[in-house]
Design a protein around this motif. Structure first.
Motif, mmCIF file in Angstrom:
data_model
loop_
_atom_site.group_PDB
_atom_site.id
_atom_site.type_symbol
_atom_site.label_atom_id
_atom_site.label_comp_id
_atom_site.label_asym_id
_atom_site.label_seq_id
_atom_site.Cartn_x
_atom_site.Cartn_y
_atom_site.Cartn_z
ATOM 1 N N MET C 308 40.642 41.383 37.354
ATOM 2 C CA MET C 308 41.218 42.551 38.014
ATOM 3 C C MET C 308 42.283 42.155 39.022
ATOM 4 O O MET C 308 42.593 42.915 39.933
ATOM 5 C CB MET C 308 40.105 43.327 38.750
ATOM 6 C CG MET C 308 39.041 43.850 37.814
ATOM 7 S SD MET C 308 37.558 44.378 38.663
ATOM 8 C CE MET C 308 38.182 45.708 39.663
ATOM 9 N N PHE C 309 42.830 40.956 38.857
ATOM 10 C CA PHE C 309 43.798 40.489 39.847
ATOM 11 C C PHE C 309 45.053 41.355 39.902
ATOM 12 O O PHE C 309 45.777 41.333 40.886
ATOM 13 C CB PHE C 309 44.199 39.038 39.555
ATOM 14 C CG PHE C 309 43.228 38.004 40.082
ATOM 15 C CD1 PHE C 309 43.235 36.713 39.591
ATOM 16 C CD2 PHE C 309 42.313 38.323 41.074
ATOM 17 C CE1 PHE C 309 42.360 35.752 40.072
ATOM 18 C CE2 PHE C 309 41.429 37.371 41.562
ATOM 19 C CZ PHE C 309 41.450 36.080 41.062
ATOM 20 N N ALA C 310 45.350 42.110 38.851
ATOM 21 C CA ALA C 310 46.575 42.911 38.855
ATOM 22 C C ALA C 310 46.364 44.309 39.416
ATOM 23 O O ALA C 310 47.301 45.086 39.475
ATOM 24 C CB ALA C 310 47.134 43.023 37.435
ATOM 25 N N THR C 311 45.145 44.617 39.859
ATOM 26 C CA THR C 311 44.871 45.995 40.276
ATOM 27 C C THR C 311 45.189 46.263 41.730
ATOM 28 O O THR C 311 44.989 47.372 42.209
ATOM 29 C CB THR C 311 43.395 46.361 40.047
ATOM 30 O OG1 THR C 311 42.579 45.396 40.726
ATOM 31 C CG2 THR C 311 43.056 46.362 38.581
ATOM 32 N N SER C 382 49.242 36.775 37.969
ATOM 33 C CA SER C 382 50.068 37.978 38.009
ATOM 34 C C SER C 382 51.141 37.949 36.925
ATOM 35 O O SER C 382 51.587 38.985 36.451
ATOM 36 C CB SER C 382 50.711 38.165 39.383
ATOM 37 O OG SER C 382 51.674 37.157 39.618
ATOM 38 N N GLN C 383 51.539 36.767 36.501
ATOM 39 C CA GLN C 383 52.474 36.694 35.374
ATOM 40 C C GLN C 383 51.745 36.652 34.038
ATOM 41 O O GLN C 383 52.211 37.178 33.039
ATOM 42 C CB GLN C 383 53.360 35.440 35.481
ATOM 43 C CG GLN C 383 54.428 35.508 36.553
ATOM 44 C CD GLN C 383 55.648 36.325 36.131
ATOM 45 O OE1 GLN C 383 55.537 37.305 35.391
ATOM 46 N NE2 GLN C 383 56.815 35.954 36.602
ATOM 47 N N LEU C 384 50.564 36.032 34.023
ATOM 48 C CA LEU C 384 49.906 35.736 32.746
ATOM 49 C C LEU C 384 48.917 36.799 32.282
ATOM 50 O O LEU C 384 48.618 36.885 31.093
ATOM 51 C CB LEU C 384 49.163 34.402 32.859
ATOM 52 C CG LEU C 384 50.042 33.208 33.235
ATOM 53 C CD1 LEU C 384 49.170 31.996 33.537
ATOM 54 C CD2 LEU C 384 51.007 32.889 32.113
ATOM 55 N N HIS C 385 48.422 37.599 33.206
ATOM 56 C CA HIS C 385 47.401 38.592 32.871
ATOM 57 C C HIS C 385 47.894 39.551 31.791
ATOM 58 O O HIS C 385 49.054 39.949 31.800
ATOM 59 C CB HIS C 385 47.064 39.359 34.158
ATOM 60 C CG HIS C 385 46.227 40.580 33.955
ATOM 61 N ND1 HIS C 385 44.913 40.532 33.554
ATOM 62 C CD2 HIS C 385 46.513 41.896 34.091
ATOM 63 C CE1 HIS C 385 44.435 41.753 33.480
ATOM 64 N NE2 HIS C 385 45.378 42.605 33.793
#
Lengths: 172, 314, 636
Positions: C308-311, C382-385
């Protein structure tokens, strides 16, 4: 090892209940507006719209987007008549409702002819009928992702149509 | 390579790429070492040692080896974690007065709003973000329906657009250019065709663009354009679209006031030309099956005039 | 070891299944049920693999029209769900159901009827899911069904409901198997098998079972909330109603991350059995390996937010999960180093097919583990998700880390299960095609992800420049498919004409190799007494337990820490009630997709089934009473 899979498969197929084919079809094509009112046979209408979950779900979104809620609220009616009850001024059959939406009606129902496609109109018809419980429970829309203003369409009890005379529809 | 994380065009993407390079070098070294030892161990021919003393000595040596390797692993992963924290802290520093932009995700297009600084009025556009080079841009994002994710690899990592929440991300472009990305969270039928373009321009060009966007729609000049405007106002278009300065004020679909100025239509699915406009308007569900946009029952001439009119809305 | 005949005949009578098709339905023998699991999960694996091939065909060319968007969404949702819920977890548990009782010297798994029930529930859930898919009601929102897309407003119809109910079926099945494995491994070990003599595969299965018990409830809860949101208008995930879409993500990933370790940890156990056998020495660092398994299991529960790092969650909180995600590399590294140390200090390594697959694990999983460290960093993530980089990573760790050792385990234990060895030459073809096919398919995806290709897209523009690598990946996928075909051919051919295996073809050290291949229904004629960690490598005559009755299904229960005999108990005989209860439960679960009343009315047949199941039988009570030793009566 002896395989029992054919029997198991048959059992599972029976177990999954109502056939998903009609309910779950996603028809992503669109039929443009037409000058004349198209005729759909009852089974065509039922298969493509009234028993189709995607069609009614789209109809529900359109009901919001095209501001039907402005007059009909979420089925309870305000300026316009209630759509979730048993009173149908112009008939509850799909053809009549289609005519209502596209041709308009007296006392303020606008005519959407040429403004919405045929597919969208039929989706709205199917949705409107689900408001009074005319559609199957498993295909009817469930709650929407907004404030809960009424029970979901799938929980609506089926209303038996009662024709109401136009003169008596003083909507307050 | 205008959609690659390996070709950074902004400070954030550059720092991320740099960290990535560090991780890559360390990872390659670790892999080569571990596999190297494994191969050496497998290839080595050896006698079946039967002396228990020999065995326990080599076992002791092996355990020491394991301990050393675990120790090295711990140090390496700690170093990597620290470098990640350091990079992240530095990514959070912003310099300069940011430009604020709101992005609202829809199935399957991006609504882009520039908030008004100094009472200049709001810019409303879609699927395209114009930013001035060198100035940090603060995006405030939410969604109208399902979760989407904003991602322009050349400039920054991604951030989700979540209904009921507002998320933020900062980006800055170092050089002018067109940087492409697409929605990075599965959002339904046309998730694959929901592109976003960031057009980084010099500050002067950006201001000029913004000025134009703030104005009402250009009035039709030719007869064909006038006919097109009439067609627009009389068919399905007005149910959903708005053109500032005309009768159309729908809010469901993208604002079309300056649609002619955009580089693509249908969220990057087609380039923006009168021909592609005809293709799109005649049958949107052939281009993006599942789109909410209906087909319009327009004849060849009406369709052509409509496309001409829309293309003229620069 | 010699097998006195009268003893054997009595054991056969007592422990055999009932004959005929009715007996087939009533089976409670752990190996019978495990074999059913293995066959069923492999069929699901092939089906999900075919779905992957179809997707790869669609993606081989830009703007391809082989599959439309709806069909493609259903395929990737099915592929993920079937692989995760109907293949990977059940097969790892099946290996445990087969091997754990044998490895600890028991005659059957704990709670045999419950074991049968778990298989039927798993089978019916899987059949329901495939039937739904064939009826155009398969899931369409991914294997993880993020809301609001999977919610009532954006996923109309019953598709997502069938998905959510599949969770209920498979998690129930996994939970009961986990309980059985834990009880078997802790309470039914052969005397003398103290905790520090338990085989590492048993440790791995026990640790996995504990992970299941703690993780599965989270997903059962979240899928139940999803069903109620969709069926009865609750608002768990509706912001306008006070809910939150992120609640779904937290609950799902709290399960979802341990889920991948549930798949991975048993494979670690398999490697720990295969390597010492082919290195011809006991494993180096036994204590470290056990601690690594336990620490991995604990850490696995502290990682979930890395999905959930992009949330846009608060950075300080996310830092904790970055640290934990990177830290879990350490216990995994410890295991890898211990295995290399074992190979280094052993005798001449024997490169049989099981070991080839384990070596393939090293080459493959380590890449996946390293890319996992990248993904653990919030910045890089954040780039790879949600790109093909993650698709590459997850297949590297799942296929490299779990499936390659699993294939190694197939080749290793096939002789024990069937009595015949798999062909080594076909095995080598299997391995090399698998290894090459795998890397050709998935390595390019790292580059595709870095170049901007997001996940779950049914097509991409020709202007993106992704077509070459996608074509390569598609070719690789077909090589992988051929290797699986080679495996199936190998199994079919070897079942008929494979070399007879004997008891212990690999000269391995654990207890399952002390009995016949395939083992008799009672597993061991005499329960062995264990005096070392590698009982079959211990010199001298082995002792065994005497005094257990052969007339009833008598089982010796031992103490948890040192396996001293504690008491004997009688295990249940074959019964139809587990099947009937499973049918009733299926009715309840499937019915509740359509109406909440099914929960009420459906529980009546379930209650009937359970009452029938637990109803004591006069005959068994009489026998038990006859065999009971009362305090005042003289010892027998």
């Amino acid at each position: 090892m002896r395989f029992r899979f054919p029997e198991m498969l048959a059992l599972a197929v029976v177990c999954t209940g109502t056939c998903g084919c009609t309910r779950e079809r996603r028809d992503l094509s669109d039929v443009p507006p037409s000058a004349s009112i198209p005729r759909l046979t009852p089974s065509q209408y039922d298969r493509q719209y009234q028993s189709n979950a995607y069609a009614m779900s789209q109809g529900k979104h359109l009901f919001e987007w095209f501001n039907c809620v402005g007059c009909h609220a979420h089925g309870g009616g305000s300026i316009g008549p209630a759509l979730m009850d048993a009173d149908w001024i112009y008939g509850d059959d799909p053809q009549s409702i289609y005519q209502t939406i596209l041709g308009g009606r007296p006392n303020g129902m606008p005519a959407f002819n040429g403004r919405i496609s045929q597919t969208q109109a039929w989706q709205l018809v199917a949705y409107v009928r689900s408001l009074s419980g005319q559609a199957s429970k498993s295909a009817s829309p469930s709650r929407s992702d907004s404030l809960q203003l009424k029970e979901a369409e799938q929980s609506q009890p089926r209303q038996q149509m009662q024709p109401a005379a136009p003169a008596s529809s003083q909507h307050q | 390579m205008n959609h690659s994380a390996l070709h950074p065009a902004g400070l954030h993407a550059a720092q991320i790429a740099h960290l990535g390079l560090t991780f890559l070098i360390v990872s390659c070294a670790v892999y080569v070492m571990v596999i190297g030892v494994l191969l050496a161990v497998l290839i080595r021919r050896r006698r079946r040692g039967s002396d228990p003393n020999t065995l326990s000595r080599s076992e002791r040596r092996a355990l020491i080896g394991v301990g050393v390797a675990v120790g090295i692993t711990t140090v390496v992963v700690t170093a990597l974690a620290i470098s990640e924290f350091v990079t992240r802290r530095s990514l959070e520093q912003d310099t300069g007065e940011p430009l604020h932009v709101r992005i609202i995700g829809h199935q399957w297009w991006w609504e882009v709003q520039y908030s008004s600084d100094s009472g200049a009025g709001q810019v409303q556009t879609a699927n395209e973000l114009h930013i001035p080079v060198g100035r940090p841009v603060q995006l405030q994002m939410t969604s109208q329906d399902v979760i989407h994710s904003f991602w322009v690899p050349n400039l920054q990592g991604k951030r989700d657009l979540i209904p009921g929440r507002t998320t933020h991300i900062s980006l800055v472009a170092d050089q002018p250019g067109r940087y492409e990305g697409q929605c990075a969270e599965f959002c339904g039928f046309q998730h694959a065709k929901m592109r976003i373009v960031v057009d980084a321009q010099s500050p002067a060009d950006f201001d000029a663009w913004r000025q134009v966007q703030l104005q009402s729609a250009r009035e039709p000049v030719s007869d064909l354009e006038r006919r097109g405007k009439q067609v627009f106002e009389n068919s399905t278009c007005v149910m959903c679209h708005a053109i500032q300065g005309s009768l159309a004020s729908g809010t469901i679909g993208p604002d079309l006031t300056h649609v002619g100025s955009r580089s693509s239509i249908a969220a990057g699915t087609l380039p923006n030309t009168p021909q592609t406009l005809v293709l799109w308007i005649a049958n949107p569900s052939a281009v993006k099956p599942g789109t909410a946009m209906p087909s319009a029952a327009l004849s060849g001439e009406d369709l052509r005039s409509l496309a001409t009119y829309l293309a003229s809305l620069k | 070891m010699s097998y006195p005949e009268e003893n054997e005949a009595a054991l056969h009578r007592t422990w055999s299944e009932r004959p005929g098709w009715l007996g087939w339905l009533m089976a409670v023998n752990h190996r019978t049920i495990a074999k059913r699991y293995l066959v069923t999960t492999l069929l699901f694996f092939v089906a999900a693999g075919i779905m992957a091939l179809l997707m790869r065909l669609q993606l081989a060319r830009p703007e391809n029209t082989f599959l439309d968007t709806d069909r493609y969404s259903q395929l990737f949702s099915m592929h993920g769900s079937v692989m995760m819920f109907l293949f990977a977890v059940p097969i790892m548990e099946a290996v445990g159901v087969y091997l754990v009782p044998l490895m600890v010297g028991a005659r059957n798994i704990a709670f045999p009827r419950l074991n049968a029930f778990s298989y039927w529930i798993f089978l019916f859930g899987g059949l329901m899911f495939f039937a739904a898919f064939l009826l155009n009601t398969g899931p369409e929102a991914g294997w993880f069904s993020y809301v609001p897309l999977a919610g009532p407003d954006y996923s109309p119809g019953k598709r997502t409901d069938f998905w959510a109910q599949l969770i209920t079926f498979t998690e129930l099945s996994a939970l009961v198997v986990s309980i059985e494995i834990i009880v078997t491994a802790l309470k039914m070990r052969a005397p003398g098998m103290s905790l520090d003599r338990i085989p590492l595969l048993v440790w791995a299965e026990v640790v996995t079972a504990f992970m299941v018990i703690f993780a599965m409830p989270a997903v059962m809860l979240s899928s139940t909330f999803l069903i109620t949101d969709r069926l009865v208008s609750t608002h768990f995930y509706n912001p306008a109603g006070g809910g939150d879409p992120l609640l779904w993500q937290h609950l799902f990933w709290f399960f979802g991350h341990p889920e991948v370790y549930i798949i991975f940890v048993p494979a670690l156990g398999m490697i720990s059995q295969i390597i010492p056998t082919f290195a011809r020495r006991p494993v180096v660092g036994y204590l470290g390996l056990v601690m690594a398994l336990v620490i991995t299991a604990f850490l696995a529960f502290g990682l979930w937010v890395h999905h959930m790092f992009a949330t846009g969650l608060p950075p300080l909180g996310m830092s904790f999960f970055t640290a934990a995600s990177i830290l879990i590399a350490i216990p995994t590294g410890l295991q890898i180093f211990c295995w290399i140390a074992t190979l280094a200090t052993g005798g001449q390594v024997r490169f049989a097919t099981p070991l080839l697959f384990v070596i393939g694990f090293f080459f493959t999983f380590i890449i996946g583990g390293l890319t996992g460290v990248w993904l653990g960093s919030t910045t890089l993530d954040s780039q790879l998700h949600d790109t093909y980089f993650v698709v590459a990573h997850l297949h590297y760790v799942l296929i490299g880390g779990a499936i390659m050792p699993l294939f190694g385990a197939f080749y290793f234990w096939f002789p024990k299960v069937t009595g015949r060895l798999l062909s080594e030459s076909l095995g080598k073809w299997n391995f090399w095609l698998f290894f090459i096919g795998f890397h050709v398919t998935f390595f390019p995806m790292h580059a595709l992800g870095l170049d901007g290709m997001t996940r779950r897209i049914y097509t991409y523009g020709a202007d993106r420049g992704w077509q070459e690598l996608n074509l390569v990946a598609t070719v690789g996928a077909f090589i992988l498919a051929i290797s699986v075909l080679v495996f199936i051919v190998n199994v079919i051919v070897s079942l008929r004409r494979g070399a007879l295996a004997g008891d212990n073809p690999w000269n391995a050290s654990t207890l399952e190799w002390a009995t016949r291949s395939p083992p008799p229904p009672y597993n061991f004629q005499f329960i062995p007494v264990v005096e070392s960690r590698d009982p079959l490598w211990q010199k001298g005559e082995r002792r065994h337990v005497v005094g257990l009755s052969n007339e009833v299904r008598s089982v010796l229960i031992t103490a948890i820490h040192d396996a001293q005999p504690d008491h004997t108990t009688t295990f249940p005989s074959p019964s139809l009630w587990p099947l009937l209860s499973a049918l009733a439960t299926t009715g309840l679960f499937v019915g509740s997709i359509f109406t909440p009343w099914a929960v009420l009315w459906g529980s009546i047949p379930v209650a009937v089934g359970l009452i029938g199941w637990f109803w004591p039988s006069h005959r068994e009570t009489e026998i038990n009473r006859r065999l009971e030793i009362k305090p005042e009566s003289p010892a027998r």
